[in-house]
Write a protein that holds these residues in place. Sequence first.
Motif, short mmCIF file in Angstrom:
data_model
loop_
_atom_site.label_atom_id
_atom_site.label_comp_id
_atom_site.label_asym_id
_atom_site.label_seq_id
_atom_site.Cartn_x
_atom_site.Cartn_y
_atom_site.Cartn_z
N LEU A 550 0.72 -7.10 3.97
CA LEU A 550 1.50 -5.86 4.03
C LEU A 550 0.63 -4.66 3.74
CD1 LEU A 550 4.77 -6.95 2.24
CD2 LEU A 550 4.38 -6.66 4.69
N SER A 551 -0.43 -4.89 2.97
CA SER A 551 -1.32 -3.78 2.65
C SER A 551 -2.32 -3.61 3.78
CB SER A 551 -2.07 -4.05 1.34
OG SER A 551 -1.15 -4.21 0.30
N PRO A 552 -2.71 -2.38 4.09
CA PRO A 552 -3.65 -2.15 5.18
C PRO A 552 -5.04 -2.61 4.80
CG PRO A 552 -3.21 -0.12 4.04
CD PRO A 552 -2.30 -1.13 3.45
N LEU A 553 -5.82 -2.97 5.82
CA LEU A 553 -7.21 -3.32 5.57
C LEU A 553 -7.98 -2.09 5.16
CD1 LEU A 553 -7.83 -5.70 8.62
CD2 LEU A 553 -7.31 -6.33 6.25
N SER A 554 -8.90 -2.27 4.26
CA SER A 554 -9.70 -1.14 3.81
C SER A 554 -10.55 -0.63 4.96
CB SER A 554 -10.61 -1.56 2.64
OG SER A 554 -9.81 -2.02 1.58
N PRO A 555 -10.56 0.64 5.17
CA PRO A 555 -11.32 1.20 6.29
C PRO A 555 -12.81 1.09 5.99
CG PRO A 555 -10.37 2.93 4.96
CD PRO A 555 -9.83 1.67 4.43
N PRO A 556 -13.62 1.10 7.01
CA PRO A 556 -15.06 1.00 6.82
C PRO A 556 -15.62 2.21 6.11
CG PRO A 556 -14.54 1.54 9.12
CD PRO A 556 -13.27 1.25 8.47
N SER A 557 -16.63 1.98 5.35
CA SER A 557 -17.26 3.08 4.61
C SER A 557 -18.05 3.95 5.58
CB SER A 557 -18.20 2.53 3.54
OG SER A 557 -17.47 1.72 2.65
N PRO A 558 -18.06 5.25 5.34
CA PRO A 558 -18.80 6.16 6.22
C PRO A 558 -20.30 5.91 6.09
CG PRO A 558 -17.96 7.30 4.29
CD PRO A 558 -17.40 5.95 4.23
N VAL A 646 -1.59 9.87 6.24
CA VAL A 646 -1.65 8.91 5.16
C VAL A 646 -0.77 9.41 4.02
CG1 VAL A 646 -3.74 9.98 4.23
CG2 VAL A 646 -3.13 7.66 3.51
N ALA A 647 0.02 8.47 3.43
CA ALA A 647 0.84 8.80 2.25
C ALA A 647 0.02 8.49 1.01
CB ALA A 647 2.13 7.99 2.27
N LEU A 648 -0.35 9.54 0.27
CA LEU A 648 -1.12 9.39 -0.98
C LEU A 648 -0.13 9.66 -2.14
CD1 LEU A 648 -3.87 8.93 -2.29
CD2 LEU A 648 -4.26 11.39 -2.16
N THR A 649 0.31 8.58 -2.82
CA THR A 649 1.43 8.73 -3.75
C THR A 649 1.29 7.81 -4.95
OG1 THR A 649 3.82 8.45 -3.96
CG2 THR A 649 2.72 7.02 -2.41
N GLN A 666 0.64 6.28 9.02
CA GLN A 666 -0.21 5.17 9.45
C GLN A 666 -0.69 4.34 8.25
OE1 GLN A 666 -0.38 8.14 11.17
NE2 GLN A 666 0.50 7.13 12.98
N LEU A 667 -0.92 5.02 7.13
CA LEU A 667 -1.45 4.34 5.96
C LEU A 667 -0.68 4.76 4.71
CD1 LEU A 667 -5.32 4.68 6.58
CD2 LEU A 667 -3.90 2.68 6.99
N HIS A 668 -0.75 3.90 3.70
CA HIS A 668 -0.12 4.17 2.41
C HIS A 668 -1.14 3.84 1.33
CE1 HIS A 668 2.12 3.04 -1.25
NE2 HIS A 668 3.04 3.93 -0.86
N ILE A 669 -1.56 4.84 0.56
CA ILE A 669 -2.57 4.67 -0.48
C ILE A 669 -1.94 5.06 -1.82
CG2 ILE A 669 -4.85 5.30 -1.32
CD1 ILE A 669 -4.88 3.77 1.28
N ALA A 670 -2.07 4.16 -2.80
CA ALA A 670 -1.49 4.42 -4.11
C ALA A 670 -2.46 5.20 -4.98
CB ALA A 670 -1.14 3.09 -4.79
N LYS A 671 -1.93 6.18 -5.69
CA LYS A 671 -2.72 6.91 -6.68
C LYS A 671 -2.91 6.04 -7.91
CE LYS A 671 -0.88 11.51 -5.49
NZ LYS A 671 -0.11 12.66 -5.98
N PRO A 672 -4.00 6.20 -8.62
CA PRO A 672 -5.16 7.07 -8.33
C PRO A 672 -6.06 6.42 -7.29
CG PRO A 672 -5.52 5.88 -10.37
CD PRO A 672 -4.15 5.51 -9.93
N VAL A 673 -6.83 7.26 -6.60
CA VAL A 673 -7.73 6.78 -5.56
C VAL A 673 -9.12 7.34 -5.82
CG1 VAL A 673 -7.14 8.74 -4.07
CG2 VAL A 673 -8.07 6.65 -3.05
N ARG A 674 -10.13 6.53 -5.56
CA ARG A 674 -11.51 6.98 -5.74
C ARG A 674 -11.92 7.86 -4.56
NH1 ARG A 674 -11.32 1.84 -7.87
NH2 ARG A 674 -12.16 1.62 -10.00
N ALA A 675 -12.90 8.71 -4.81
CA ALA A 675 -13.36 9.65 -3.78
C ALA A 675 -13.86 8.93 -2.54
CB ALA A 675 -14.45 10.56 -4.35
#
Length: 692
Positions: A550-558, A646-649, A666-675
């Motif tokens: 249910l959780s999205p795959l982590s996107p590739p690092s820049p 992206v929902a940052l919540t 498209q994405l759901h990211i839970a706070k806190p989030v690293r830079a």
Amino acid sequence: MWRLTRWASPRLGRWSPTDRRSSQLKGYSIAFLTVLLALLLTLLLWQLHRLNSIYPLFLAAVMVSSWYGGLNPGLLATFLSAIVCAYFLLLPFHSLAVTGFSVIGLVQFVLVAVLITLLNTALREARSQAQKNARAAQQNYESLRQIQDTLRQSEERYRLLIEGVTNYAIFMLDPNGNFTSWNIGAERILGYQEAEIIGQPFERIFSPEAIERGQPQQALTKAVTEGFSKENRLHLRKDSTFFWAHCVITPLRDENGNLRGFSKIMQDITERKQAEEEKEQLLLREQAARAVSEAAQSAAEAANRSKDEFLAIVSHELRTPMTAIIGWAGMLQTGALDEAKVTLALEIIERNANLQMQLIEDLLDISRIVRGELSLSIDLVDLVEVITAAIEVVQSLADAKSIQIETILDTSIEKISGDSDRLQQVVLNLLTNAIKFTPNDGRIKVQLSKEVGSEEEFSQPSILNYVQIQVSDTGKGISADFLPHVFERFCQADSSHTRSDKGLGLGLAIARHVVELHGGTIQAQSQGIGQGATFTVKLPILEESRGESLSPLSPPSPSSPNPLTNLRVLVVDDEADVRQWITAVLEESGATVSTFSSTRQALEALEELHPDVLISDIGMPGEDGYALMRKIREIEAERGGRIPAVALTGYARVEDYKEALAAGFQLHIAKPVRAAELIAVVASLGKMSDKI
């Protein structure tokens, strides 16, 4: 005379001493009077013509006196008659000196008078005895008649009682145990008529099982031995139905003690028995309800105590890292720190921030576990890589306490189906726990092996092969009392304010739940305090299976220094500090950032600025992020209706993730989030908009 005797005899029997004296006086008076009368009559007759004998009238006086007065009056009359005759009628007259033939006649008179007196006395006594006997016979007759009347009345009352009693079965048995009498109550209760039961054996009213066990004869034997037999038992009616009866059997004996039979009184107590059973069941239910209520109350009180202790621990565990963060942040603001102290301050702030994130993640995991919403992202997992990665994370903690971590890993073990991140979380929790409770210079051993188990070890009986992860340490160990509770939530061996080991007591509870979700088991073993502890995880080897998380795959690092160059980002969050931090992070990566605090401002800016990516909070005053996303998706694509978002919540539940996707994110990211994670997420959304 007989009637006079019947009339007088009771009264004579009841005379007092005074009456007896009066009777004696009357007897003596009769003697005097009769002698006087005899004298007067004799003198009268003597003057009329000369008498041949002077004694007849005096004999009559003696006879009358002795008959009515008894012996003494008769003798008195004899004596007086002899004196009177000698003085008045025998020569010489008026003298007691009797001579010649007069003496012989007088003596004859006296003898005859005495004989008459004795005969009359005997007759009188015989009459008196006859009267007494008659009176006794009459009394006996009356008594016998009264007894017969009483017995007849008693028998009648007994017959009416026995025949009239319908609530009790009353019957008699002979010494052999056969029925000899049968009342109406017995007919009503047992169903047999008197004609068909008389002469039948006592066993007729017992069940075949009771007869086989010899209970009828036992009841009679007990009555003979103990004097009676009293019991409650099941009896059998004529229609083969059973009923509960209260029975009393009494042996019947004659005056010599010989057994003549038995009497039995039986009362139908089926309804009372049922009422007693219902009452007993009600009592048991009340006791059970009371016990449940008391247990629930105790559990509630224990839960309240646990909640208070837990809140105190959470407050402490959250405030402690915040103290370090706020303290070092304040010192950084002064600008008085040299470069080394600045680096130290940043490291401390980051370490404590990560600690807080871990605490929050543990609390969220427990919340998901309680609601049954903790899910797994199933894929093929290399456990060697999982364990190695977990050891790398905690290696610095082990080095700080000079703890040696020894690994014995079977690298030939094939991959298993599971969630790599969650399994790494399990190993991390076990290693962190081991390091926490192991003193300096201690040892920790991590083993990975493949084992063959029994069918009882796992929920799926077909599983016989499993992999085993074992983490053992030389730490303080676990007491026998606490060992059964080691995997319970919020449960710590020492929750006092003076404890030396920090934490919320959630790591092992989360580890157990994750292992059980994988179909495995986890166990803790310890020989006691100071003997170290061993935690063993057993995971079944299943066929390869893949699932979608249910959780999205982590996107590739820049890969480039400025991966967001020329990317326009619209940020919507009601917290100014969060907006400023996101702006700083994204602008450092080359993005152009516009920030707004409300849904209305964001909708207006969307048409004016034409951003490439949207970052939106969910919980905002007025309208939330879900409402914003729905309104944006209603706009035409040319005006920004298809912008990647992206929902940052801070809302991190599974249902929050689902609702975010349903709203159009498209994405759901839970706070806190690293830079770095934020930059990677925005970069992946930029690729979706073809701007990167």
